[in-house]
Design an enzyme around this catalytic site. Structure first.
Site, PDB file in Angstrom:
ATOM      1  N   GLU A 291       0.822  -1.214   0.000  1.00 46.84           N
ATOM      2  CA  GLU A 291       0.000   0.000   0.000  1.00 46.84           C
ATOM      3  C   GLU A 291       0.856   1.265   0.000  1.00 46.84           C
ATOM      4  O   GLU A 291       0.946   1.956   0.999  1.00 46.84           O
ATOM      5  CB  GLU A 291      -1.004  -0.004   1.153  1.00 46.84           C
ATOM      6  CG  GLU A 291      -0.453  -0.460   2.465  1.00 46.84           C
ATOM      7  CD  GLU A 291      -1.521  -0.665   3.534  1.00 46.84           C
ATOM      8  OE1 GLU A 291      -2.699  -0.880   3.208  1.00 46.84           O
ATOM      9  OE2 GLU A 291      -1.142  -0.594   4.710  1.00 46.84           O
ATOM     10  N   PRO A 292       1.467   1.560  -1.141  1.00 49.03           N
ATOM     11  CA  PRO A 292       2.289   2.759  -1.239  1.00 49.03           C
ATOM     12  C   PRO A 292       1.444   4.028  -1.247  1.00 49.03           C
ATOM     13  O   PRO A 292       0.345   4.060  -1.801  1.00 49.03           O
ATOM     14  CB  PRO A 292       2.976   2.590  -2.595  1.00 49.03           C
ATOM     15  CG  PRO A 292       2.038   1.746  -3.393  1.00 49.03           C
ATOM     16  CD  PRO A 292       1.395   0.811  -2.415  1.00 49.03           C
ATOM     17  N   GLY A 293       1.945   5.054  -0.627  1.00 50.14           N
ATOM     18  CA  GLY A 293       1.296   6.364  -0.680  1.00 50.14           C
ATOM     19  C   GLY A 293       2.239   7.344  -1.370  1.00 50.14           C
ATOM     20  O   GLY A 293       2.074   7.729  -2.525  1.00 50.14           O
ATOM     21  N   ARG A 331       6.326  19.862   6.477  1.00 50.69           N
ATOM     22  CA  ARG A 331       7.236  18.721   6.599  1.00 50.69           C
ATOM     23  C   ARG A 331       8.654  19.104   7.024  1.00 50.69           C
ATOM     24  O   ARG A 331       9.351  18.314   7.636  1.00 50.69           O
ATOM     25  CB  ARG A 331       7.262  17.905   5.305  1.00 50.69           C
ATOM     26  CG  ARG A 331       5.883  17.294   4.996  1.00 50.69           C
ATOM     27  CD  ARG A 331       5.919  16.237   3.912  1.00 50.69           C
ATOM     28  NE  ARG A 331       6.618  15.055   4.330  1.00 50.69           N
ATOM     29  CZ  ARG A 331       7.821  14.719   3.957  1.00 50.69           C
ATOM     30  NH1 ARG A 331       8.490  15.474   3.086  1.00 50.69           N
ATOM     31  NH2 ARG A 331       8.412  13.631   4.407  1.00 50.69           N
ATOM     32  N   TYR A 335       9.765  17.336  10.275  1.00 47.23           N
ATOM     33  CA  TYR A 335      10.750  16.262  10.095  1.00 47.23           C
ATOM     34  C   TYR A 335      12.075  16.736   9.482  1.00 47.23           C
ATOM     35  O   TYR A 335      12.899  15.909   9.117  1.00 47.23           O
ATOM     36  CB  TYR A 335      10.223  15.166   9.153  1.00 47.23           C
ATOM     37  CG  TYR A 335       8.765  14.811   9.249  1.00 47.23           C
ATOM     38  CD1 TYR A 335       8.256  14.206  10.398  1.00 47.23           C
ATOM     39  CD2 TYR A 335       7.897  15.037   8.184  1.00 47.23           C
ATOM     40  CE1 TYR A 335       6.915  13.846  10.466  1.00 47.23           C
ATOM     41  CE2 TYR A 335       6.563  14.679   8.246  1.00 47.23           C
ATOM     42  CZ  TYR A 335       6.077  14.084   9.392  1.00 47.23           C
ATOM     43  OH  TYR A 335       4.755  13.726   9.449  1.00 47.23           O
ATOM     44  N   CYS A 362       3.499  33.618  11.754  1.00 45.53           N
ATOM     45  CA  CYS A 362       4.083  34.293  12.895  1.00 45.53           C
ATOM     46  C   CYS A 362       4.792  33.271  13.763  1.00 45.53           C
ATOM     47  O   CYS A 362       4.319  32.959  14.861  1.00 45.53           O
ATOM     48  CB  CYS A 362       2.952  34.945  13.665  1.00 45.53           C
ATOM     49  SG  CYS A 362       3.287  36.646  13.936  1.00 45.53           S
ATOM     50  N   TYR A 391       1.787  14.208   1.360  1.00 48.33           N
ATOM     51  CA  TYR A 391       1.826  14.748   2.721  1.00 48.33           C
ATOM     52  C   TYR A 391       2.053  16.264   2.764  1.00 48.33           C
ATOM     53  O   TYR A 391       2.705  16.771   3.669  1.00 48.33           O
ATOM     54  CB  TYR A 391       2.893  13.994   3.550  1.00 48.33           C
ATOM     55  CG  TYR A 391       2.676  12.499   3.571  1.00 48.33           C
ATOM     56  CD1 TYR A 391       1.552  11.959   4.189  1.00 48.33           C
ATOM     57  CD2 TYR A 391       3.565  11.617   2.952  1.00 48.33           C
ATOM     58  CE1 TYR A 391       1.325  10.587   4.194  1.00 48.33           C
ATOM     59  CE2 TYR A 391       3.341  10.244   2.948  1.00 48.33           C
ATOM     60  CZ  TYR A 391       2.216   9.737   3.569  1.00 48.33           C
ATOM     61  OH  TYR A 391       1.992   8.379   3.567  1.00 48.33           O
TER      62      TYR A 391
END
Ligand code: LLP
Length: 433
Positions: A291-293, A331, A335, A362, A391
């Site tokens: 199940e690749p996203g 992201r 991360y 801000c 994402y």
């Protein structure tokens, strides 16, 4: 070509995406905007589907993990390409239904599905529910019973793998909110319980070890552990799993330094690993689901921004602020994810500057990237950040009351709006005066 064949430089020196001039797209749709090359997504779907059919047989069904990018149009595309989908919330189920996605091809995930989520899935006729834990198992059995149904399920298992990826996106290790661990005995325990449930039909097991993984080794480890678990379950209960879902997680090249993953080859390698592992473990070859996203949609996307302030702090750095930021791409803040940026209207010029691309929130952590190579930036330039298909939109927020950008799909040389730009009126629409 820049990273991928669909990113290129036109004769006028502008970035092109799927053959269309990015500066013109910015003019037509405004900035910030997510531009998604639908043809790339379709091609990626075909790569996975073809590889899965070759390696696992004609009933192979790769799933698109729709948390990576979810809006009505994408479910239509994926349905047309013949894949199944992974949904993780009532909202994703609802969106899939809105696209008339075939419910039997849906796998419903989530570590804490509410009763309402379970009812929604049952009433929609979702093909497979991936049960995460004991309470959910009992609740689902009762709810299916009320409907006179027998629901197909998989059990989510944590094989205890560290795929050497970012901690926050590492979901397959034992200390995890997801699934039941094999080493603690809980996986066998929940399997025994599932087999006693009259309204559930256990088809097999699921695991997902993490995301943005470039090596096949963690998949080898996971498959080996899962197949031994299948053998242990068979020995202990007589039940032999028919289905093994190994989750998603194959990596994507975001910057020049990243490796390129050959997805068809990876599927073939995983198939080989499972075939050998099943023989070694003495169990029948299960139906393997992947199940690749990210690897289906990330590279298809680019975000276009307009440069506002360019601020040089002598002895420190140069901030290039754009009209988006962490609300449309959190992201880097979350991360420290690396991206490739360029100035779309100066794409042929050398990237002889190092900059920090900042957003307009801000908050000092509102950055798209630091130390990014870029052409000489000026106010009014169109800045493109590549490979934002996964994402980004799906993790976007309205922080600072900033409306979310539109999603523009490119297909066969034409651009169309798939999700319109949010307006200030949309933002206050839910507020009760
Ligand atoms: N299946 C399950 C059960 C998952 O939890 C995930 C992702 C996938 C499949 C798809 O994995 P992919 O092929 O996309 O790596 N927000 C993070 C990524 C979180 C991934 C969560 N699960 C990011 O922006 O990097």
């Amino acid at each position: 070509m820049i990273l991928y064949p669909h990113f290129d430089v036109g004769e006028n020196g502008h970035l092109t995406i799927g053959g269309l001039d990015a500066v013109e797209l910015a003019k037509e749709f405004g900035t910030p905007a997510y531009i998604i090359d639908e043809d790339v997504i379709r091609e990626n779907c075909r790569t996975y589907l073809k590889a899965a059919k070759v390696c696992f047989g004609p009933d192979a069904l790769p799933l698109y993990a729709s948390k990576a990018l979810s809006f009505t149009g994408i479910y239509r595309i994926v349905a047309e390409e013949g894949l199944g989908i992974d949904c993780v919330s009532g909202g994703e189920l609802y969106t899939a239904k809105n696209a008339d996605f075939p419910a039997e091809r849906i796998y419903f995930h989530g570590n804490n599905k509410t009763d309402a989520d379970l009812c929604q899935a049952l009433d929609m006729g979702v093909g497979t529910i991936v049960v995460d834990g004991r309470e959910e198992l009992e609740a689902l059995n009762a709810l299916a019973g009320e409907r006179g149904a027998r629901q197909k399920i998989l059990l989510r298992i944590t094989p205890g793998i560290d795929p050497h990826t970012h901690r926050a996106i590492m979901t397959g290790n034992v200390d995890s909110k997801f699934g039941s661990a094999i080493v603690t005995g809980q996986a066998l325990e929940i399997t025994r319980a599932a087999l006693t449930m009259p309204h559930l039909s256990l088809a097999g097991f699921h695991c997902h070890i993490g995301s943005q993984i470039f090596d096949i080794e963690p998949f080898r480890d996971a498959a080996g552990i899962m197949l031994h678990f299948i053998a242990d379950v068979k020995a202990a209960t007589g039940f032999e799993a028919k289905e093994l879902n190994l989750g998603g997680g194959l990596g994507v090249r975001y910057i020049e330094e990243d490796r390129t993953v050959d997805y068809a080859k990876a599927v073939a390698e995983i198939a080989e690993i499972v075939r050998k592992g099943a023989a070694e473990a003495g169990v029948a070859m299960p139906r393997v689901i992947l199940e690749p996203g990210r690897s289906l949609v990330a590279a298809a996307g680019a975000t276009l921004y307009t440069v506002g302030s360019v601020k040089e702090i002598p002895g420190f750095r140069r901030y290039v602020s754009v009209d988006g930021g962490m609300p449309d791409n959190p992201r880097y803040a979350l991360y420290q994810s690396q991206y490739t940026a360029l100035i779309a209207n100066k794409a042929a010029e050398p990237k002889d500057h190092r900059v920090t691309v900042a957003g307009r929130c801000c908050e000092s952590g509102d950055l798209i990237g630091e130390n990014m190579p870029l052409q000489s930036p000026e106010r009014g330039d169109i800045l493109a950040v590549l490979c934002t298909g996964a994402y980004n939109y799906s993790m976007a927020s309205n922080y600072n009351r900033i409306p979310r950008p539109p999603v523009v799909l490119l297909h066969k040389g034409k651009a169309r709006i798939a999700v319109r730009r949010e307006t200030y009126a949309d933002l206050v629409d839910l507020d009760v005066k």
